[in-house]
Design a protein around this motif. Structure first.
Motif, PDB file in Angstrom:
ATOM      1  N   VAL A  76       0.828  -1.200   0.000  1.00  0.00           N
ATOM      2  CA  VAL A  76       0.000   0.000   0.000  1.00  0.00           C
ATOM      3  C   VAL A  76       0.865   1.255   0.000  1.00  0.00           C
ATOM      4  N   SER A  77       0.356   2.275  -0.666  1.00  0.00           N
ATOM      5  CA  SER A  77       0.921   3.620  -0.558  1.00  0.00           C
ATOM      6  C   SER A  77      -0.066   4.441   0.264  1.00  0.00           C
ATOM      7  N   LEU A  78       0.458   5.152   1.246  1.00  0.00           N
ATOM      8  CA  LEU A  78      -0.394   5.928   2.137  1.00  0.00           C
ATOM      9  C   LEU A  78      -0.453   7.382   1.698  1.00  0.00           C
ATOM     10  N   SER A  79      -1.448   8.081   2.197  1.00  0.00           N
ATOM     11  CA  SER A  79      -1.661   9.471   1.799  1.00  0.00           C
ATOM     12  C   SER A  79      -0.529  10.390   2.247  1.00  0.00           C
ATOM     13  N   ASP A  80       0.272   9.960   3.239  1.00  0.00           N
ATOM     14  CA  ASP A  80       1.398  10.790   3.688  1.00  0.00           C
ATOM     15  C   ASP A  80       2.705  10.412   2.995  1.00  0.00           C
ATOM     16  N   GLY A  81       2.606   9.548   1.969  1.00  0.00           N
ATOM     17  CA  GLY A  81       3.784   9.197   1.188  1.00  0.00           C
ATOM     18  C   GLY A  81       4.487   7.923   1.609  1.00  0.00           C
ATOM     19  N   ARG A  82       4.181   7.400   2.773  1.00  0.00           N
ATOM     20  CA  ARG A  82       4.830   6.177   3.229  1.00  0.00           C
ATOM     21  C   ARG A  82       4.295   4.961   2.472  1.00  0.00           C
ATOM     22  N   VAL A  83       5.147   3.928   2.391  1.00  0.00           N
ATOM     23  CA  VAL A  83       4.781   2.698   1.682  1.00  0.00           C
ATOM     24  C   VAL A  83       4.960   1.523   2.635  1.00  0.00           C
ATOM     25  N   GLY A  84       4.015   0.628   2.643  1.00  0.00           N
ATOM     26  CA  GLY A  84       4.100  -0.519   3.541  1.00  0.00           C
ATOM     27  C   GLY A  84       3.311  -1.698   3.013  1.00  0.00           C
ATOM     28  N   THR A  85       3.030  -2.637   3.919  1.00  0.00           N
ATOM     29  CA  THR A  85       2.316  -3.862   3.557  1.00  0.00           C
ATOM     30  C   THR A  85       1.214  -4.111   4.581  1.00  0.00           C
ATOM     31  N   ILE A  86       0.047  -4.487   4.107  1.00  0.00           N
ATOM     32  CA  ILE A  86      -1.045  -4.843   5.018  1.00  0.00           C
ATOM     33  C   ILE A  86      -0.712  -6.186   5.664  1.00  0.00           C
ATOM     34  N   ASP A 123      -1.261   1.303  12.930  1.00  0.00           N
ATOM     35  CA  ASP A 123      -2.669   0.923  13.045  1.00  0.00           C
ATOM     36  C   ASP A 123      -3.521   2.077  12.506  1.00  0.00           C
ATOM     37  N   LEU A 124      -4.041   1.914  11.303  1.00  0.00           N
ATOM     38  CA  LEU A 124      -4.789   3.018  10.682  1.00  0.00           C
ATOM     39  C   LEU A 124      -6.078   3.342  11.426  1.00  0.00           C
ATOM     40  N   SER A 125      -6.572   2.398  12.227  1.00  0.00           N
ATOM     41  CA  SER A 125      -7.787   2.704  12.993  1.00  0.00           C
ATOM     42  C   SER A 125      -7.518   3.754  14.060  1.00  0.00           C
ATOM     43  N   GLN A 126      -6.238   3.945  14.401  1.00  0.00           N
ATOM     44  CA  GLN A 126      -5.864   4.950  15.395  1.00  0.00           C
ATOM     45  C   GLN A 126      -5.329   6.236  14.758  1.00  0.00           C
ATOM     46  N   LEU A 127      -5.238   6.241  13.420  1.00  0.00           N
ATOM     47  CA  LEU A 127      -4.680   7.402  12.707  1.00  0.00           C
ATOM     48  C   LEU A 127      -5.666   7.852  11.633  1.00  0.00           C
ATOM     49  N   ARG A 128      -6.654   8.605  12.027  1.00  0.00           N
ATOM     50  CA  ARG A 128      -7.741   8.961  11.121  1.00  0.00           C
ATOM     51  C   ARG A 128      -7.332   9.941  10.024  1.00  0.00           C
ATOM     52  N   ASP A 129      -6.165  10.577  10.186  1.00  0.00           N
ATOM     53  CA  ASP A 129      -5.731  11.539   9.164  1.00  0.00           C
ATOM     54  C   ASP A 129      -4.873  10.887   8.083  1.00  0.00           C
ATOM     55  N   VAL A 130      -4.626   9.577   8.197  1.00  0.00           N
ATOM     56  CA  VAL A 130      -3.842   8.858   7.196  1.00  0.00           C
ATOM     57  C   VAL A 130      -4.766   7.888   6.458  1.00  0.00           C
ATOM     58  N   GLU A 131      -4.708   7.920   5.137  1.00  0.00           N
ATOM     59  CA  GLU A 131      -5.549   7.069   4.308  1.00  0.00           C
ATOM     60  C   GLU A 131      -4.687   6.197   3.391  1.00  0.00           C
ATOM     61  N   ILE A 132      -5.267   5.117   2.908  1.00  0.00           N
ATOM     62  CA  ILE A 132      -4.608   4.302   1.886  1.00  0.00           C
ATOM     63  C   ILE A 132      -4.865   4.967   0.548  1.00  0.00           C
ATOM     64  N   ALA A 133      -3.791   5.320  -0.159  1.00  0.00           N
ATOM     65  CA  ALA A 133      -3.924   5.997  -1.449  1.00  0.00           C
ATOM     66  C   ALA A 133      -4.044   4.986  -2.579  1.00  0.00           C
ATOM     67  N   SER A 134      -3.290   3.883  -2.498  1.00  0.00           N
ATOM     68  CA  SER A 134      -3.363   2.874  -3.545  1.00  0.00           C
ATOM     69  C   SER A 134      -2.904   1.530  -3.003  1.00  0.00           C
ATOM     70  N   ILE A 135      -3.351   0.462  -3.675  1.00  0.00           N
ATOM     71  CA  ILE A 135      -3.010  -0.904  -3.283  1.00  0.00           C
ATOM     72  C   ILE A 135      -2.455  -1.623  -4.502  1.00  0.00           C
ATOM     73  N   ALA A 136      -1.422  -2.431  -4.284  1.00  0.00           N
ATOM     74  CA  ALA A 136      -0.829  -3.204  -5.379  1.00  0.00           C
ATOM     75  C   ALA A 136      -0.416  -4.562  -4.871  1.00  0.00           C
ATOM     76  N   ILE A 137      -0.137  -5.466  -5.804  1.00  0.00           N
ATOM     77  CA  ILE A 137       0.328  -6.807  -5.419  1.00  0.00           C
ATOM     78  C   ILE A 137       1.777  -6.714  -4.964  1.00  0.00           C
TER      79      ILE A 137
END
Length: 347
Positions: free
Chosen positions: A302-312, A333-347
């Motif tokens: 996943v790419s996050l709205s703040d530019g960070r990249v990680g894995t679910i 934990d995105l449930s605790q960070l309401r100002d961060v969104e998932i921007a895109s998902i890839a394999i």
């Protein structure tokens, strides 16, 4: 091992006592946790615990998402070619045949029969073809999966998948300049677009003599609250197959890039479907779809709205749409960070 509570699995053994933020003792060192223990820790907002190393476990990364096989890609493109031929025949006034439809659609389903990771399929299978053709194939595929998840028989699931495959065939009668218009449609243009449901009904009814498939083409834009089209049907007035195809249709449309819309990430669209299940889409069918799609996001990048990249790494049991993300050696934990969104998902 110091891990986030959302990474706990049944059978993990605690090596230190666990307390909540108010100091209340919850679990003792040596406890082998079960599902109830994990839920309790979540309920008390415990974030991290210490556990004994898991047997035979190496430093794990989420399993790599399976890649789509060449045979599946071929079936997908053959299915797109098939729907192109069907649209062309219908536009020319030719009679459609079940053989024409099934020879294109059934091999696609056969190639995906053992494939459960629908998310990987949607991320991997893309075509440069007209949106309408790819959309028809996606809706057929998703309708089949939903039917199977609802425990329909193979025969019935194939029928529902075929209904999804043909649901937009009436668009062959709509002028291309309206279908591909990038700006807002005029009232007259929107009224013409709505007629694709009626055209589809007539094409299928006259060619295939199949009232059920024809009804799906007619009703897939009807909504439970009566605010759909073309006949403003409500609730039980809408055929069950139409309700299934409607969920697949909305999901495919929203994850696709169109002339007037950028595509949105697959998890965001699931959340939109959940919202629509309160009055528009059938809630039971929508929940079946969401419940079976969510686990397939684990391991996706996943790419996050703040530019960070990680894995679910884990879906959140209290908020499916805001999972636990691993970034390097940290967990978010995105449930605790309401100002961060998932921007895109890839394999």
């Amino acid at each position: 091992m110091h891990i986030h509570v959302l990474q706990l699995i049944v059978g993990d053994k605690l090596i230190s006592d666990s307390y909540n933020t108010k100091g209340l003792h919850l679990l003792s060192a040596g406890t082998v946790v079960d599902a109830g223990d994990i839920m309790m820790l979540n309920r008390h907002n415990v974030e991290y615990v210490d556990i004994a190393p898991r047997v035979n476990e190496t430093e794990s990364e989420p399993a790599e998402s399976p890649k789509v096989k060449p045979a599946q890609i071929n079936s997908f493109h053959n299915c797109i070619s098939g729907i192109k031929d069907i649209f062309h025949s219908a536009k020319s006034g030719d009679v459609l045949s079940n053989e024409m439809i099934e020879s294109a659609f059934n091999p696609l389903i056969a190639s995906f029969e053992e494939e459960n990771d629908v998310v990987s399929l949607l991320l991997s299978l893309n075509s440069q073809d007209d949106y309408t053709f790819q959309h028809s194939v996606q809706v057929g595929m998703l309708s089949y999966y939903i039917a199977k998840w609802m425990n329909k028989s193979e025969k019935e699931a194939l029928t529902i998948g075929k209904a999804g495959y043909l649901h937009d065939v009436g668009k062959c009668k709509i002028p291309q300049e309206i279908l591909s218009k990038p700006g807002k449609l005029t009232n007259d243009e929107f009224n013409e677009i709505q007629k694709h449901t009626i055209y589809g009904y007539e094409i299928i009814k006259n060619s295939l003599k199949d009232n059920t498939l024809a009804l799906v083409a007619l009703q897939h834009h009807e909504r439970l609250d009566g605010n759909g089209y073309p006949l403003r049907k409500k609730s039980t007035e809408i055929h069950t197959y139409s309700l299934i195809v409607a969920v697949a249709d909305v999901y495919s449309a929203m994850i696709s890039k169109r002339v007037y819309q950028d595509k949105r990430d697959l998890l965001f669209v699931l959340k939109e479907l959940h919202r629509m299940s309160f009055g528009q889409l059938d809630p039971k069918i929508t929940q079946v779809f969401i419940r079976n799609m969510i686990p397939n996001f684990i391991g996706k990048k996943v790419s996050l709205s703040d530019g960070r990249v990680g894995t679910i790494v884990l879906t959140n049991p209290t908020d499916f749409f805001r999972p636990l993300i691993k970034i390097n050696n940290q967990f978010l934990d995105l449930s605790q960070l309401r100002d961060v969104e998932i921007a895109s998902i890839a394999i």
